[in-house]
Design a protein around this motif. Sequence first.
Motif, mmCIF file in Angstrom:
data_model
loop_
_atom_site.group_PDB
_atom_site.id
_atom_site.type_symbol
_atom_site.label_atom_id
_atom_site.label_comp_id
_atom_site.label_asym_id
_atom_site.label_seq_id
_atom_site.Cartn_x
_atom_site.Cartn_y
_atom_site.Cartn_z
ATOM 1 N N GLY A 15 1.677 -2.373 -7.755
ATOM 2 C CA GLY A 15 0.451 -2.077 -7.034
ATOM 3 C C GLY A 15 0.292 -0.589 -6.792
ATOM 4 N N LEU A 16 -0.697 -0.246 -5.970
ATOM 5 C CA LEU A 16 -1.007 1.166 -5.747
ATOM 6 C C LEU A 16 0.102 1.896 -4.994
ATOM 7 N N ARG A 17 0.948 1.162 -4.278
ATOM 8 C CA ARG A 17 2.039 1.807 -3.543
ATOM 9 C C ARG A 17 2.954 2.586 -4.485
ATOM 10 N N ALA A 18 2.998 2.206 -5.761
ATOM 11 C CA ALA A 18 3.811 2.941 -6.738
ATOM 12 C C ALA A 18 3.311 4.357 -6.937
ATOM 13 N N TYR A 19 2.060 4.615 -6.546
ATOM 14 C CA TYR A 19 1.460 5.935 -6.723
ATOM 15 C C TYR A 19 1.628 6.821 -5.486
#
Length: 602
Positions: A376-380
Amino acid sequence: MHPIVEQVTAALEQRSMVRRTRYLQRLQEAAGRSSRQSLGCSNLAHALAAQPDDARLIMKQGGSPHIAIISSYNDLLSAHAPLRDYPERLKVALARAGATAQFAAGVPAMCDGITQGEAGMQLSLFSRDLIAQAAAIGLTHGIFDGALYLGVCDKILPGLLIGALHFGHLPAVFVPAGPMQSGLPNKEKAAIRQRYARGEVSREELLAAELAAYHQAGTCTFYGTANTNQLLMEVMGLHVPGSAFVHPFTPLRDALTDEAARRVASNSRQGERYLPVGQQIDARALINAVVALLASGGSTNHTLHLPAIARAAGYELNWADFAALSRVVPLLARVYPNGAADVNQFQAAGGPAWLFRELLDAGLLHDDVATVSGQGLRAYTREPWLQDDALAWRELPLQSPALDILRPAAEPFAEEGGLVLLEGNLGRAVAKTSAVDPAFWSIRAQARIFDSEAAVQAAYSAGELNGDLVLVVRFQGPQANGMPELHKLMPLLANLQQAGQRVALITDGRMSGASGQVLCVLHLTPEAAAGGTLARIEEGDWLVLDAQQGVLRVELDDQQLAARALSMASAPLEVGYGLAMFAGQRRLVGSAEQGASSLFEE
């Protein structure tokens, strides 16, 4: 999630249900067609003719992904010059992943910095649609299982994404090149431009300053449209995490480029998971893009590009969505022209990753989105680095090391994102207030009317722009002349404002993504060339512009306006720029709020 973010996302989904359903049906039909296996022997032989023997064998067997490389490389644009060697590097990385690739298409890439104030700028916005079409020509051969898109700057990257979404059954990874090293600070560059406009420095001194600012390969270092593009690709999950602002020609940049190849192979139907870009870019991804644009103080050009990208994916994103989100999304970044820092300093302070973490923790971004990373976006929210020469990601500090560049959501630079929708009897338009002193957010003054940027420059040079005024520059919309940027007006307006005049600009054209300081009401629709009210106002009419209240009107009643004749100014096309070839785009182009595109049915 913040309730307003949820509401705007739900409204976008509801409003777009019919269009999005049709889009997904077309995507499914395209995905159902096999590619290389369905080609006739002669067709396939043409595709294999120039391939090395090992690649031929892999492609004939058909069990491994075959990837298209679409590039905007040229060595005229500093931002795109580093892309020269990317295709061969990507092919090597794909081979290590058991995949093959071909350079499928080169797309045109023009530089707004070179064409500012020149007739060639009239092709700038139209080039976005041409880039999308050029990408489609490369993909139309029907032999690919995914695509890598190489591009950076203003219209290039939105055009590539629009093209990718028309082949939405294919996975897509976008591969940036990174910014140049910092040169002359952007505020010093802007000050010298203003002094030149006042006649206080010579052309030689101005050129020396410009060369000190734009001095090597890589993206320009101000936070204009090109760098806003990169931040939006990150938040939409189309980059390898952390790719946006790593310098060219560095080991970390090379590692990120190699990882892009691995990701697109992994996301193909033959890989670990199939991620068609048309499914990846959904309402949540689009809303995330708007939120990140607002929180970072990004370019007003994206009030055109994001609606056009949304329509390519089957969504009807409008300016009311931007305005509703702007009221609840705080401004967390100060990057020139909204501050003194450039993008390299922004990156050093934590960059997109730090910004996204703050927005996620505040419930302002959707985390549960598909990304090319497989997470998900948390990887960014982590930064890339090299650990024993291998690509890895690490957590950022909890506290911002530069509170003058990045602030936590609990202590923002401003409670609102600074992008407002203005409405009234003149039509609908947008304004970016994040770089404007609140003392200048409203004005009531008489109109000074011009039909070209050059006419304004001549009046300024003649000392004719006196007293408080609203500068009206009309017949600059997409139907009139392709909607060029009017960036050369900014030093003039800034000088007038600094001299004590109250000034503002209203136009159906665009400003550069790097513009600030003066209240600029942009992208007015309906435009003058389409019979909008802007074509009925006259010199000396009293105009009211209020960014705080969202007001945009001329102090005339409906009967008075209806009695006015429409001004239909038109200038002959300048020769030597190819403008005549784009007559079809001028006839077919849609409104600014729908993205000013000629590619979509209404």
